[in-house]
Design an enzyme around this catalytic site. Structure first.
Site, mmCIF file in Angstrom:
data_model
loop_
_atom_site.group_PDB
_atom_site.id
_atom_site.type_symbol
_atom_site.label_atom_id
_atom_site.label_comp_id
_atom_site.label_asym_id
_atom_site.label_seq_id
_atom_site.Cartn_x
_atom_site.Cartn_y
_atom_site.Cartn_z
ATOM 1 N N HIS A 82 0.866 -1.823 -0.531
ATOM 2 C CA HIS A 82 0.173 -0.284 -0.123
ATOM 3 C C HIS A 82 0.889 1.209 -0.222
ATOM 4 O O HIS A 82 1.732 1.384 0.191
ATOM 5 C CB HIS A 82 -0.555 -0.193 1.283
ATOM 6 C CG HIS A 82 -1.885 0.890 1.441
ATOM 7 N ND1 HIS A 82 -3.474 1.555 -0.054
ATOM 8 C CD2 HIS A 82 -2.063 2.771 1.802
ATOM 9 C CE1 HIS A 82 -3.693 2.860 1.372
ATOM 10 N NE2 HIS A 82 -2.834 3.300 1.268
ATOM 11 N N ASP A 161 -15.056 2.927 8.211
ATOM 12 C CA ASP A 161 -13.500 3.363 8.137
ATOM 13 C C ASP A 161 -14.361 5.057 7.057
ATOM 14 O O ASP A 161 -14.360 5.619 6.913
ATOM 15 C CB ASP A 161 -12.562 2.905 7.414
ATOM 16 C CG ASP A 161 -11.680 4.328 6.570
ATOM 17 O OD1 ASP A 161 -11.374 4.728 7.365
ATOM 18 O OD2 ASP A 161 -11.527 3.759 5.779
ATOM 19 N N ARG A 168 -14.246 12.891 10.142
ATOM 20 C CA ARG A 168 -13.037 13.459 9.924
ATOM 21 C C ARG A 168 -12.978 14.288 9.106
ATOM 22 O O ARG A 168 -11.830 16.034 9.188
ATOM 23 C CB ARG A 168 -11.807 12.268 9.717
ATOM 24 C CG ARG A 168 -12.086 11.345 11.294
ATOM 25 C CD ARG A 168 -11.545 10.621 10.760
ATOM 26 N NE ARG A 168 -10.123 10.508 10.497
ATOM 27 C CZ ARG A 168 -8.381 9.791 9.484
ATOM 28 N NH1 ARG A 168 -9.427 9.055 9.154
ATOM 29 N NH2 ARG A 168 -7.738 9.907 9.187
ATOM 30 N N SER A 183 -7.246 3.385 9.685
ATOM 31 C CA SER A 183 -7.656 3.427 8.523
ATOM 32 C C SER A 183 -7.340 2.419 7.554
ATOM 33 O O SER A 183 -7.914 1.758 7.353
ATOM 34 C CB SER A 183 -8.420 4.625 8.151
ATOM 35 O OG SER A 183 -8.628 5.258 6.986
ATOM 36 N N LYS A 187 -8.392 -1.363 5.906
ATOM 37 C CA LYS A 187 -8.802 -1.657 3.952
ATOM 38 C C LYS A 187 -7.887 -2.697 3.647
ATOM 39 O O LYS A 187 -8.079 -3.398 2.772
ATOM 40 C CB LYS A 187 -8.741 -0.769 3.251
ATOM 41 C CG LYS A 187 -9.709 0.600 3.752
ATOM 42 C CD LYS A 187 -9.761 2.053 3.163
ATOM 43 C CE LYS A 187 -8.603 2.945 3.906
ATOM 44 N NZ LYS A 187 -9.192 4.319 3.636
HETATM 45 N N1 URA Z 1 -5.990 7.329 3.684
HETATM 46 C C1 URA Z 1 -6.769 6.873 4.499
HETATM 47 O O1 URA Z 1 -7.608 5.822 3.858
HETATM 48 N N2 URA Z 1 -7.273 7.029 5.837
HETATM 49 C C2 URA Z 1 -6.495 8.302 6.461
HETATM 50 O O2 URA Z 1 -7.278 8.342 7.062
HETATM 51 C C3 URA Z 1 -5.722 9.393 5.037
HETATM 52 C C4 URA Z 1 -5.005 8.291 4.073
#
Ligand code: URA
Ligand code: CA
Length: 433
Positions: A82, A161, A168, A183, A187
């Site tokens: 990632h 999320d 946020r 977060s 994923k």
């Molecule tokens: N990328 C994400 O997937 N989540 C975040 O909180 C910040 C950047």
């Protein structure tokens, strides 16, 4: 349990228990916990932080808020990579076939690009016939047979999320290490990864503007991964300028083909070797990072990495002959040079603004609904630290419209020339625990 008590507990700097975090995330996902209470909690976390246990609990609560992908029918250790987001970041296109050539299973779920960052699926779709609309069964079969496949995002992954990230965004609580780390990790875990390699970008074009912040985020994510049973490593890499030379879909495919043969831009090759070594090591295909790197160099040199790219494209309906005949990729009508106006050394290439210039040409999407033009984009002819003389081409614009004055203006504003400058460090550090 009452949400108001939990907000107060965090406000006073105390740690929330596993059960409390599960209660919050479950309630927020199903609507029992309203946005105003969740924003108050996010702000309390922003100021009071979370300990390692809370971060791991928050991550797993978000993983369990929706569907998870089961890759258990795929043999071997599934390592996912990632990146926290970059401009012209061609690494996935190179890494997938590169590590698959060493029998590391690459079962990649990918997305499309938005704003100044590109998406792997868009890039791959510049190859005639290639498609990611395959069933889960086909996906698993391809990975078992060829060690590599890419599928589009599907299912209802980490809805908590999704909701929390949007909240946020409008409550000034994005920039919190425990919230960003959980977060991102949620994923990857929901998408089925056994092990995770993270490329944390730093610099003007990145989310984390300083190396210190990037390191802190990397440590937070590695610690979450290790606490929830997913071996995780991270690299802190530079995004003060775009990676490689190409920014744009077909242009990046061509760049990936070059890099798989050891003929690509040196920065892209170096980063792919560092990230690839971690993937190969975590997949158990080498006993050290050094051994992993040597093996990667071998498959680049002997053609096996390139061969794997062809097998991958053909496996998903793509015309693999583009690998040997890249002129078959979509080509833009006009190639327009951007000449330097003065002598000196390139001192700055503001990555996100250059990414925006490519987007305006049509290489990226301004909104989710925008159509993209796979042929267009930018080729950097100079990078930071390179000498230039007035008249030298800084960038070649690949465009399907003749008038590119707006794009030229952005380029001139964001490629700066000084008396002297040095090439930035590419890999700042490697975080393994
Ligand atoms: N990328 C994400 O997937 N989540 C975040 O909180 C910040 C950047
Ligand atoms: Ca690139």
């Amino acid at each position: 349990m009452r949400m108001v008590d939990l907000i107060e507990k965090k406000r006073e700097g105390h740690a929330l228990t596993t059960e409390e975090i599960q209660f919050i995330i479950k309630g927020y996902t199903n609507g029992d916990v309203p946005d105003y209470q969740m924003s108050a909690l996010a702000m309390a976390i922003f100021f009071k932080d979370m300990n390692d246990q809370e971060r791991a609990d928050l991550t797993m609560a978000m993983v369990n808020s929706g569907d998870t992908i089961d890759l258990s029918e795929i043999e071997g250790i599934k390592v996912d990579k990632h990146s926290t987001g970059g401009v012209g970041d061609t690494t996935t296109l190179v890494l997938a076939p590169l590590v698959a050539a060493l029998d590391v299973p690459v079962a990649k779920m990918s997305g499309r690009g938005l704003g100044h960052t590109g998406g792997t699926i868009d890039k791959l779709e510049s190859i005639e016939g290639f498609h990611v609309e395959i069933t889960n069964e086909q996906f698993i079969e391809l990975v078992n047979k060829d060690k590599i496949a890419v599928i589009g995002q599907s299912g209802n992954l980490t809805p908590a999320d999704k909701k929390l990230y949007a909240l946020r965004d409008v409550t000034a609580t994005v920039n919190s290490i425990p919230l960003i780390a959980s977060s991102i990790m949620s994923k990857k875990i929901a998408a089925g990864a056994d092990a995770i390699v993270l490329d944390v970008k730093t610099g003007a074009g990145a989310f984390m503007k300083t190396v210190e912040d990037a390191k802190e985020l990397a440590h937070a994510m590695v610690s979450i991964g290790n606490n929830v049973g997913r071996k995780t490593m991270a690299v802190i890499s530079d995004m003060s300028q775009p990676l490689g030379f190409a920014i744009g879909n077909a242009l990046e495919v061509k760049e990936a083909i070059d890099t798989l043969q050891g003929k690509g831009p040196k920065d892209l090759e170096e980063l792919c070797l560092v990230l690839g070594s971690q993937m190969v090591y975590l997949a158990g295909k080498a006993s050290s990072l050094e051994e992993a790197e040597a093996k990667l160099k071998e498959v680049m040199a002997n053609g096996k990495a390139l061969e794997k790219f062809k097998v991958f494209l053909a496996g998903q309906g793509g015309d693999a002959s583009v690998v040997d005949q890249p002129e078959k990729l979509p080509q833009a009508k006009f190639k327009i040079e951007v000449p330097a106006k003065e002598n000196g050394v390139v001192s700055e290439i503001v990555a996100d603004e250059i990414g925006t210039a490519a987007m305006i040409l049509g290489a990226g999407r301004a909104t989710k609904e925008s159509e993209i033009d796979l042929a267009v984009g930018l080729m950097l002819n100079k990078k930071i630290g390179d000498k230039v003389e007035a008249g030298d081409s800084l960038v070649t614009i690949h465009s399907n419209k003749e008038n590119v004055e707006d794009v030229m203006n952005i380029i001139y504003k964001n490629i700066k020339i000084a008396d002297k400058a040095e090439a930035p460090t590419l890999v700042y550090s490697v975080v393994t625990e």
